[in-house]
Design a protein around this motif. Structure first.
Motif, mmCIF file in Angstrom:
data_model
loop_
_atom_site.group_PDB
_atom_site.id
_atom_site.type_symbol
_atom_site.label_atom_id
_atom_site.label_comp_id
_atom_site.label_asym_id
_atom_site.label_seq_id
_atom_site.Cartn_x
_atom_site.Cartn_y
_atom_site.Cartn_z
ATOM 1 N N ARG A 102 24.188 38.802 37.924
ATOM 2 C CA ARG A 102 24.661 39.378 39.184
ATOM 3 C C ARG A 102 25.706 38.476 39.839
ATOM 4 O O ARG A 102 26.709 38.956 40.376
ATOM 5 N N VAL A 103 25.484 37.168 39.770
ATOM 6 C CA VAL A 103 26.446 36.227 40.333
ATOM 7 C C VAL A 103 27.806 36.389 39.664
ATOM 8 O O VAL A 103 28.848 36.490 40.326
ATOM 9 N N LEU A 104 27.796 36.421 38.331
ATOM 10 C CA LEU A 104 29.050 36.555 37.600
ATOM 11 C C LEU A 104 29.727 37.890 37.880
ATOM 12 O O LEU A 104 30.953 37.955 38.048
ATOM 13 N N LEU A 105 28.946 38.953 37.942
ATOM 14 C CA LEU A 105 29.521 40.276 38.148
ATOM 15 C C LEU A 105 30.228 40.371 39.487
ATOM 16 O O LEU A 105 31.395 40.781 39.567
ATOM 17 N N MET A 110 35.302 40.034 42.799
ATOM 18 C CA MET A 110 36.169 39.426 43.815
ATOM 19 C C MET A 110 37.466 38.927 43.174
ATOM 20 O O MET A 110 38.561 39.127 43.717
ATOM 21 N N ALA A 111 37.323 38.286 42.007
ATOM 22 C CA ALA A 111 38.503 37.756 41.322
ATOM 23 C C ALA A 111 39.440 38.882 40.907
ATOM 24 O O ALA A 111 40.664 38.726 40.949
ATOM 25 N N LEU A 112 38.886 40.022 40.504
ATOM 26 C CA LEU A 112 39.708 41.149 40.074
ATOM 27 C C LEU A 112 40.555 41.674 41.226
ATOM 28 O O LEU A 112 41.738 41.998 41.055
ATOM 29 N N VAL A 113 39.958 41.734 42.405
ATOM 30 C CA VAL A 113 40.714 42.188 43.584
ATOM 31 C C VAL A 113 41.841 41.203 43.895
ATOM 32 O O VAL A 113 43.000 41.591 44.131
ATOM 33 N N MET A 114 41.512 39.899 43.873
ATOM 34 C CA MET A 114 42.528 38.893 44.193
ATOM 35 C C MET A 114 43.618 38.848 43.130
ATOM 36 O O MET A 114 44.799 38.687 43.435
#
Length: 344
Positions: A102-105, A110-114
């Motif tokens: 869950r942490v990684l997902l 968040m990284a995908l949005v940024m």
């Protein structure tokens, strides 16, 4: 490649559907992800990436498909190196195994949005300013040099640095985990849990890596749609790769050198492209330098796949040789020799 707005919407909706599917199936019951489960999910995401590439080939042509596949493989290979940092973050915060997926997902979402924001800005920059190719090429060549010659063993990543320190200063954070909850209410105040901090650390670390990976894929294709798709599919499969590889990542001892070759190659390719698109007045009088060669995407794909293959095989052979040397029985010391009477 001309991409209508509805195709952008459909692609993003499909990616969101995959994320929701992952959340429903995997996070419905928090558990430790097994190697078999991770393998199935990786096969699923690779199949999705390949099917997308097939669609690009059918509707866009072989050249665009080669650009996408080269970008996807490059982003995925660069992501493997990121797993070292993810492992350090998980260990530093002592994240329970049942909550690591869950942490990684969420961190990668968040990284995908940024990264989407980065890609949008980068796509506009490369279309309007030809000197951006020089900048990206310089970043990649410098990064390649760091991979090849810096002593990474002496460099420690601080998972409590940067944004995480700022969050701890601004908000109260509990010392213990509360399941998968990000916040709790205690004594009339809203507290953050370590789970929230870990997700910030994962997303922040991946954002730092984007400084290298985004210029790398723009060195392969300047099509924003293909850049976004390659990044998205690479990130989607990254968290499952984390559980599959685990300690095996440490056996890829030559990975840094392979990535250095790939980044250096793409950096040189960008410089050559910058010469072709040159508008800087102090280079060739501001005219395009058309006599230098340009590297097509099929050559790039062949070089990247070959380098990764050689690097992986060489790493595994070295790890196997080192392991066999460690397990070889050492000769036991014999008894002390008897003193020679003739010498007395």
């Amino acid at each position: 490649m001309s991409v209508p707005a509805w195709l952008w919407v459909a692609t993003i909706a499909t990616l969101l559907g995959l994320i929701i599917l992952d959340l429903v199936i995997v996070n419905r019951r928090p558990h430790k992800v097994t190697i078999a489960e991770a393998t199935r999910w990786i096969a699923f995401y690779i199949a999705c990436a390949v099917l997308f590439g097939a669609g690009v080939w059918i509707f866009g042509g072989g050249e665009y498909a080669a650009s996408y596949l080269t970008g996807y493989i490059t982003e995925y290979s660069l992501s493997v190196d990121n797993l070292f940092i993810f492992m350090m973050i998980m260990a530093s915060f002592a994240v329970p195994a049942i909550h690591q997926h869950r942490v990684l997902l969420i961190g990668i979402m968040m990284a995908l949005v940024m990264r989407g924001i980065f890609i949008g800005v980068g796509a506009q920059a490369v279309q309007r300013f030809s000197w951006v190719f020089w900048l990206f090429g310089g970043i990649l060549i410098y990064t390649a040099w760091k991979f090849a010659f810096s002593n990474n063993d002496d460099e420690e990543y601080d998972p409590n640095g940067g944004v995480v320190r700022l969050v701890r200063k601004l908000f109260p954070v509990t010392d213990e985990y509360h399941g998968s909850r990000l916040t709790i209410k205690r004594d009339g105040r809203r507290w953050l849990t370590p789970m929230f901090i870990v997700m910030i650390a994962i997303g922040g670390a991946d954002l730092v890596f984007a400084v290298d990976s985004i210029p790398a894929i723009f060195g392969i294709t300047q099509d924003a749609y293909l850049v976004f798709a390659a990044n998205a599919f690479a990130l989607m499969g990254l968290r499952q790769l984390y559980f599959l590889l685990g300690g095996l990542v440490e056996k890829l001892v030559y990975l840094a050198y392979g990535l250095a070759v790939i980044l250096g190659f793409i950096g040189v390719k960008l410089v050559l492209h910058a010469l072709h698109e040159n508008e800087l007045p102090f280079i060739n009088g501001g005219e395009h330098v058309t006599w230098v060669p340009e590297i097509n995407n099929w050559v790039s794909l062949a070089v990247i796949v070959t380098v990764l293959g050689v690097t992986t095989v060489a790493s595994l052979l070295k790890s196997r040789r080192d392991a066999s040397q460690e397990t070889e029985p050492q000769p036991e010391p014999g008894p002390d020799p008897e003193p020679d009477p003739a010498r007395n």
